[in-house]
Design an enzyme around this catalytic site. Structure first.
Site, short mmCIF file in Angstrom:
data_model
loop_
_atom_site.label_atom_id
_atom_site.label_comp_id
_atom_site.label_asym_id
_atom_site.label_seq_id
_atom_site.Cartn_x
_atom_site.Cartn_y
_atom_site.Cartn_z
N GLY A 1 1.25 -2.32 4.23
CA GLY A 1 1.68 -0.93 4.26
C GLY A 1 2.97 -0.81 5.04
O GLY A 1 4.07 -0.88 4.50
N MET B 1 -9.20 7.56 0.24
CA MET B 1 -10.07 7.89 1.38
C MET B 1 -10.59 9.31 1.22
O MET B 1 -9.85 10.20 0.80
CB MET B 1 -9.26 7.79 2.68
N MET C 1 -11.22 -6.55 5.51
CA MET C 1 -10.44 -5.58 6.31
C MET C 1 -10.13 -6.20 7.67
O MET C 1 -11.03 -6.62 8.39
CB MET C 1 -11.26 -4.29 6.52
N HIS D 1 -8.44 0.76 -3.87
CA HIS D 1 -9.34 0.47 -2.74
C HIS D 1 -10.10 1.75 -2.39
O HIS D 1 -9.53 2.67 -1.80
CB HIS D 1 -8.48 -0.03 -1.56
N GLY E 1 -8.92 3.33 7.44
CA GLY E 1 -8.66 4.75 7.70
C GLY E 1 -7.18 5.08 7.86
O GLY E 1 -6.74 6.13 7.43
N PHE E 2 -6.44 4.16 8.45
CA PHE E 2 -5.04 4.48 8.73
C PHE E 2 -4.16 3.24 8.56
O PHE E 2 -4.60 2.13 8.88
CB PHE E 2 -4.89 5.01 10.16
N SER F 1 0.85 -1.19 0.00
CA SER F 1 0.00 0.00 0.00
C SER F 1 0.88 1.24 0.00
O SER F 1 1.64 1.47 0.95
CB SER F 1 -0.89 0.01 1.24
N GLY G 1 -0.61 1.15 9.65
CA GLY G 1 0.15 0.98 10.88
C GLY G 1 -0.66 0.53 12.08
O GLY G 1 -0.19 0.59 13.21
N HIS H 1 -1.18 -1.27 -4.30
CA HIS H 1 -2.46 -1.03 -3.62
C HIS H 1 -2.59 0.47 -3.34
O HIS H 1 -1.72 1.08 -2.72
CB HIS H 1 -2.48 -1.82 -2.31
N ASP I 1 -4.85 3.34 -1.65
CA ASP I 1 -5.90 3.58 -0.66
C ASP I 1 -6.51 4.96 -0.86
O ASP I 1 -5.90 5.98 -0.53
CB ASP I 1 -5.32 3.47 0.76
N MET J 1 -12.32 3.83 -0.34
CA MET J 1 -12.97 4.03 0.97
C MET J 1 -13.66 5.39 0.90
O MET J 1 -13.23 6.37 1.51
CB MET J 1 -11.92 3.96 2.08
N ASP K 1 -6.43 -6.94 4.31
CA ASP K 1 -5.83 -5.61 4.38
C ASP K 1 -5.87 -5.10 5.82
O ASP K 1 -6.93 -4.92 6.39
CB ASP K 1 -6.67 -4.68 3.47
N GLY K 2 -4.67 -4.86 6.36
CA GLY K 2 -4.57 -4.25 7.68
C GLY K 2 -3.75 -5.08 8.65
O GLY K 2 -4.11 -6.22 8.95
N GLY K 3 -2.63 -4.51 9.08
CA GLY K 3 -1.82 -5.19 10.09
C GLY K 3 -1.14 -6.46 9.61
O GLY K 3 -0.81 -7.32 10.42
C1 DX5 Z 1 -6.32 0.97 5.84
C2 DX5 Z 1 -5.86 0.75 4.42
C3 DX5 Z 1 -4.72 -0.17 4.35
C4 DX5 Z 1 -3.51 0.28 5.10
C5 DX5 Z 1 -2.63 -0.91 5.36
O1 DX5 Z 1 -7.52 1.66 5.85
O2 DX5 Z 1 -6.89 0.21 3.62
O3 DX5 Z 1 -4.41 -0.53 3.01
O4 DX5 Z 1 -2.80 1.29 4.46
O5 DX5 Z 1 -1.56 -0.53 6.16
P1 DX5 Z 1 -0.85 -1.52 7.18
O6 DX5 Z 1 -0.36 -2.69 6.39
O7 DX5 Z 1 0.26 -0.68 7.74
O8 DX5 Z 1 -1.88 -1.93 8.21
ZN ZN Z 2 -6.41 -0.68 1.57
#
Ligand code: DX5
Ligand code: ZN
Length: 235
Positions: free
Chosen positions: A201, A39, A141, A68, A146-147, A10, A149, A35, A37, A70, A179-181
């Site tokens: 990410g 938003m 998800m 993606h 939203g963020f 990402s 990390g 990827h 993102d 959002m 997606d996420g963590g």
């Molecule tokens: C969160 C995004 C993700 C995010 C992933 O809303 O959709 O794509 O950037 O970041 P990490 O891998 O750091 O959780």
């Molecule tokens: Zn994403």
């Protein structure tokens, strides 16, 4: 048959002042997608990037652009992202009713792109029932969108397994993306449960050696996939 997972870094976690360099880096490291993102500060609290960035990325890389969305109004903005060169577009089930989801999927397919539907952590897998046979990919998800990390929400792997089962039951085989963590500890959990594409990410871009970090997540996930396949064979 064993198929390696694909890593989708990402760019939200990339260095925007050196985005070209970071894209080349993930290309050389064997990423499967870029990827993106998007938003809107409304569907999610954060505001990130949009159509002009996708246009520029299209000129800069041959990797497929995995966009993606959002955003609260995907039906209005979809045509612009498709024109800009998105190869795969993900809309959120929470942003559209069943009719809107069907229209979004049809519009994405009409442009020759791949269509994906995403679920937030608290949206039940059942929300996919009307569309599971029509999508190329489902995005689970594993953090609140939203963020970058954030920490992986435990139990997301069970949701992946449930969705894989739902798809099998109707003879569908969408890719499952998480997606996420995602990182070396969490990627094996979802890969064993049936995930095919992992968004990374921070695990990639915050690492000292992003290429090595990408390879490490890929190796950990692939090992778990092989082990899961072997246990099915033994059973
Ligand atoms: C969160 C995004 C993700 C995010 C992933 O809303 O959709 O794509 O950037 O970041 P990490 O891998 O750091 O959780
Ligand atoms: Zn994403």
């Amino acid at each position: 048959m064993f198929e390696p997972v694909k890593i989708a870094p990402s760019i939200l976690s990339a260095d925007f002042m050196h985005l070209g360099r970071d894209i080349e880096l993930i290309e050389r490291a064997g990423a499967g997608y870029v990827h993106v993102d998007v938003m809107d500060g409304h569907f999610v609290p954060n505001l990130t990037m949009g159509v002009p960035v996708v246009k520029q990325l299209k000129k800069a890389t041959d990797l497929p652009l995995d966009v993606h969305l959002m955003i609260s109004n995907p039906l209005e903005q979809l045509p612009w992202f498709l024109d800009a060169g998105a190869d795969s577009v993900t809309v959120h089930a929470e942003a559209l009713d069943a009719d809107g989801l069907a229209r979004a999927i049809a519009a994405i397919h009409a442009a020759g792109a791949s269509a994906a539907v995403s679920l937030k952590p608290r949206t039940a897998a059942g929300a996919l029932a009307p569309v599971i046979g029509d999508v190329d990919m489902v995005l689970v998800m594993s953090v609140e969108p939203g963020f970058s990390g954030q920490s992986y929400i435990e139990g997301s792997d069970a949701k992946v397994a449930r969705i894989a089962e739902m798809a099998r039951a109707v003879g569908a085989a969408p890719l499952i993306q998480v997606d996420g963590g995602m990182g070396v500890k969490t990627a094996p959990l979802v890969a064993a449960a049936g995930a095919d594409v992992l968004v990374c990410g921070n695990a990639v871009f915050a690492a000292e050696d992003p290429a090595a970090a990408l390879a490490a997540v890929q190796a950990a996930a692939d090992e778990a996939r092989v082990a899961a396949l072997d246990s099915v064979k033994e059973a």
